[in-house]
Scaffold this motif. Sequence first.
Motif, PDB file in Angstrom:
ATOM      1  N   LEU A  89       0.824  -1.204   0.000  1.00 24.30           N
ATOM      2  CA  LEU A  89       0.000   0.000   0.000  1.00 24.30           C
ATOM      3  C   LEU A  89       0.857   1.253   0.000  1.00 24.30           C
ATOM      4  N   ASP A  90       1.957   1.261   0.745  1.00 28.46           N
ATOM      5  CA  ASP A  90       2.836   2.431   0.773  1.00 28.46           C
ATOM      6  C   ASP A  90       3.437   2.704  -0.600  1.00 28.46           C
ATOM      7  N   GLN A  91       3.805   1.641  -1.314  1.00 35.14           N
ATOM      8  CA  GLN A  91       4.358   1.830  -2.646  1.00 35.14           C
ATOM      9  C   GLN A  91       3.298   2.356  -3.618  1.00 35.14           C
ATOM     10  N   LEU A  92       2.059   1.858  -3.481  1.00 32.81           N
ATOM     11  CA  LEU A  92       0.978   2.376  -4.310  1.00 32.81           C
ATOM     12  C   LEU A  92       0.733   3.856  -4.020  1.00 32.81           C
ATOM     13  N   THR A  93       0.731   4.220  -2.747  1.00 27.91           N
ATOM     14  CA  THR A  93       0.521   5.617  -2.366  1.00 27.91           C
ATOM     15  C   THR A  93       1.623   6.505  -2.927  1.00 27.91           C
ATOM     16  N   LEU A  95       3.406   5.965  -5.615  1.00 30.74           N
ATOM     17  CA  LEU A  95       3.269   6.083  -7.064  1.00 30.74           C
ATOM     18  C   LEU A  95       2.155   7.051  -7.445  1.00 30.74           C
ATOM     19  N   LEU A  96       1.027   7.000  -6.745  1.00 27.62           N
ATOM     20  CA  LEU A  96      -0.126   7.806  -7.134  1.00 27.62           C
ATOM     21  C   LEU A  96      -0.014   9.260  -6.699  1.00 27.62           C
ATOM     22  N   LEU A  97       0.652   9.509  -5.566  1.00 24.23           N
ATOM     23  CA  LEU A  97       0.760  10.880  -5.076  1.00 24.23           C
ATOM     24  C   LEU A  97       1.990  11.603  -5.600  1.00 24.23           C
ATOM     25  N   HIS A  98       2.754  10.931  -6.477  1.00 25.31           N
ATOM     26  CA  HIS A  98       3.910  11.592  -7.083  1.00 25.31           C
ATOM     27  C   HIS A  98       3.418  12.678  -8.027  1.00 25.31           C
ATOM     28  N   PRO A  99       3.951  13.895  -7.934  1.00 22.39           N
ATOM     29  CA  PRO A  99       3.397  15.013  -8.736  1.00 22.39           C
ATOM     30  C   PRO A  99       3.596  14.860 -10.236  1.00 22.39           C
ATOM     31  N   ASP A 100       4.538  14.023 -10.678  1.00 21.30           N
ATOM     32  CA  ASP A 100       4.800  13.875 -12.106  1.00 21.30           C
ATOM     33  C   ASP A 100       4.050  12.713 -12.742  1.00 21.30           C
ATOM     34  N   HIS A 101       3.256  11.976 -11.963  1.00 19.04           N
ATOM     35  CA  HIS A 101       2.548  10.811 -12.490  1.00 19.04           C
ATOM     36  C   HIS A 101       1.103  11.192 -12.790  1.00 19.04           C
ATOM     37  N   GLU A 102       0.758  11.165 -14.078  1.00 12.72           N
ATOM     38  CA  GLU A 102      -0.580  11.565 -14.498  1.00 12.72           C
ATOM     39  C   GLU A 102      -1.645  10.581 -14.020  1.00 12.72           C
ATOM     40  N   GLY A 103      -1.271   9.313 -13.827  1.00  9.80           N
ATOM     41  CA  GLY A 103      -2.239   8.319 -13.374  1.00  9.80           C
ATOM     42  C   GLY A 103      -2.750   8.551 -11.970  1.00  9.80           C
ATOM     43  N   GLY A 104      -2.071   9.332 -11.176  1.00 11.25           N
ATOM     44  CA  GLY A 104      -2.506   9.618  -9.819  1.00 11.25           C
ATOM     45  C   GLY A 104      -3.252  10.926  -9.670  1.00 11.25           C
ATOM     46  N   HIS A 106      -6.392  11.636  -9.880  1.00  9.87           N
ATOM     47  CA  HIS A 106      -7.617  11.531  -9.072  1.00  9.87           C
ATOM     48  C   HIS A 106      -7.280  11.511  -7.582  1.00  9.87           C
ATOM     49  N   ALA A 107      -6.267  10.737  -7.193  1.00 11.92           N
ATOM     50  CA  ALA A 107      -5.880  10.673  -5.781  1.00 11.92           C
ATOM     51  C   ALA A 107      -5.356  12.021  -5.299  1.00 11.92           C
ATOM     52  N   ARG A 108      -4.568  12.706  -6.120  1.00 12.98           N
ATOM     53  CA  ARG A 108      -4.046  14.023  -5.718  1.00 12.98           C
ATOM     54  C   ARG A 108      -5.168  15.058  -5.659  1.00 12.98           C
ATOM     55  N   SER A 109      -6.179  14.898  -6.496  1.00 13.63           N
ATOM     56  CA  SER A 109      -7.324  15.808  -6.428  1.00 13.63           C
ATOM     57  C   SER A 109      -8.071  15.653  -5.108  1.00 13.63           C
ATOM     58  N   ILE A 110      -8.232  14.396  -4.651  1.00  8.30           N
ATOM     59  CA  ILE A 110      -8.872  14.169  -3.350  1.00  8.30           C
ATOM     60  C   ILE A 110      -8.015  14.744  -2.231  1.00  8.30           C
ATOM     61  N   GLU A 111      -6.704  14.573  -2.341  1.00 10.96           N
ATOM     62  CA  GLU A 111      -5.804  15.115  -1.321  1.00 10.96           C
ATOM     63  C   GLU A 111      -5.886  16.633  -1.272  1.00 10.96           C
TER      64      GLU A 111
END
Length: 498
Positions: A89-93, A95-104, A106-111
Motif C-alpha cells: 500500500l505504501d508503494q501504491l501511495t 506512485l499515485l501521489l507523485h506530482p509527475d505521475h498523471e495516473g494519480g 484523481h488521488a491528488r485531487s482528493i488530497e
Amino acid sequence: MPHSTHHTGPTQRVSHPLGGLGLHQLPRAAADLILLGDLTGRYATGSYSRLGTDGRTLVPRPDRQGAAEHGHRVTAAIACHVARAGGTLDQLTHLLLHPDHEGGRHARSIELRSGQARARDYLHRVWISATAAVGTTVAVESRHHSYEGLAALRDRIETTPWYGERGRSALRVLRAHLNFAETAGGRLHHASERQTAEEAGISRQTLRNAYETILKPGGWLRRLRVGHSHEGSTWYLGDGDTHSAGRLLSRIQTTQFPPNRDLEEWPHPATATTADIDSTVISRLMAHDAFAHHGLGSSALVIIGALQLRPGQTVSELVASSSVSRATAYRALQRLAVHGLTHRTGHIWSLAPRALEGFGQTDTDGSPSPGMTPRGWDDVADRCGTTGTAAARKALHALERAAYREALARRAEHRSKAVVIVHNGHQVLVPASRADEIPSEWHAPGGQILNPDTGRIDPQWQVATDGRLILITASDQRTYDELAAAHAQALSEWESAV
C-alpha cells in the motif's frame, strides 16, 4: 474485470527507477498508465454516461461525476497492477501521489480537496479491493492460456461429487455455462436464463434453485451483471470450493433422511474414491427429451457419464464415481437396462456399444431385453412419454421473450394507462387527453402520419399502437411533461403569430 484475454506483452518492461517498487517491475501498459494516464480512453467507457430511465439509451453524466468515475477506474487498475507485482500500500501511495505521475491525478485531487488523511483512506479502500480481486483471479495472457484454464475447470467439475437431485441439476447448469464460456473464449461470458435452461434441459425454476443454493454459495458461478433488453446476463465461472461441497449440496428444509454409511449409500472419506465422470457426454445428451425430469433423469445421465469414462464398474464403484446413492444407482441402471443401454456381466455393469446414440442391444447371454430395443434417443423419449418437452419449453420461452419485447416497446413509446368505462354492459376504451395525441384523420396505413398541410406521409413520425404520436429520433427521450410543455409553447407561439 476478473480477467482479460487481451495480450499486453507482460515481458516488455519499462525502466523507470523509483524508491520501493520500481516502474521497471511493472508491465509496459501499467507503467504508461501511471506516467501518462489513460491516453487511449480504455477506462473512460461508461464513466461519462449512464443508462437512462428507459434502460436502453445512454444519458450523459455531469462533467465532475464522469471525471471522478474515470479517475477511480484508473486508480483501481493501477492498484491491481501493483498488487499483482507484489507491491504494498505504501508503494501504491508513493506512485499515485507523485506530482509527475498523471495516473494519480484523481488521488491528488482528493488530497487537495479533502486533505491527506482522506486521500490515504481512499487509497486504503481501493487497495483492499484490488488485493481481494488479484488474490481470487488469475491473469490470462493469451487465448491459449484461457482455454487451458477452462480445461482445468472441466477436470475439476468432473472430479467433484454432485450429491442429490439438486446437485445433479447444478452439474447440468454448470456444464451449460462451461459450453458458453468455451464459445466466448474465457470464463467471462453472456447468457440468459432461458438460454441456459434450454441448453441444460431443465426448467427455469430448477435453474434458479441450483444457482442460488449450490453454484453461487459454492463459488462456481457469479452473476456480474443482470441482463436487460436484448442482452443476456454477464457471468463468470469460478473454481468452486470443494470443502463446502457436501454442505452446500444438501437439501434445505426437507424430510429426506441423511445417507446411511453402513449401507454405503453415499461415499464417505473412509471408503470413497474421487468422483470421475465424462462431462462432455453429459453436455451432449442433457438437453434431449429422454433425460427430462419424468424420463431417464439426471441420475441416468451421470451413470452414463461414469461408465463412458471407465467401462466395467460395480455398483459400489458407480456410487463413488457418479456420486449417487446405492438405491439411485440400482434404479438408474435398471431403467437403462430396460432399454438395452446397459449390460451386466456378473457384478460388472457396462454400456451397450451404441448406447451414446440411444440404440439398445440384447444382453450378452443372447436373451432379449424387455420390449423391443430402442432405435435412438427419440425412441427412448417416446417410450418414457417425454417427447416434446424441449420443444414445449422453447415455445414457452419464445412467448415470454415476445411478451417482454412488447413491454419494452410499450415503454419506449411512453405509453400511459388508458381509462376504461363500462357503457351498456361493454367496456369502452377512452384515451386520456394528452398533448401528443393526434386526430384520427392524420392516421395513414402502417402507422404512419399524414401531413395535413401537404397531404403527404411524413417519414419522421409514426403512430404508436395506442394512438399516440411518436417522433423517431435517436435523442427523443422526452417525458410526457416535456411533451406537454413543448405543445403549450408551440400553441402560444402560434396564437401570438396569428
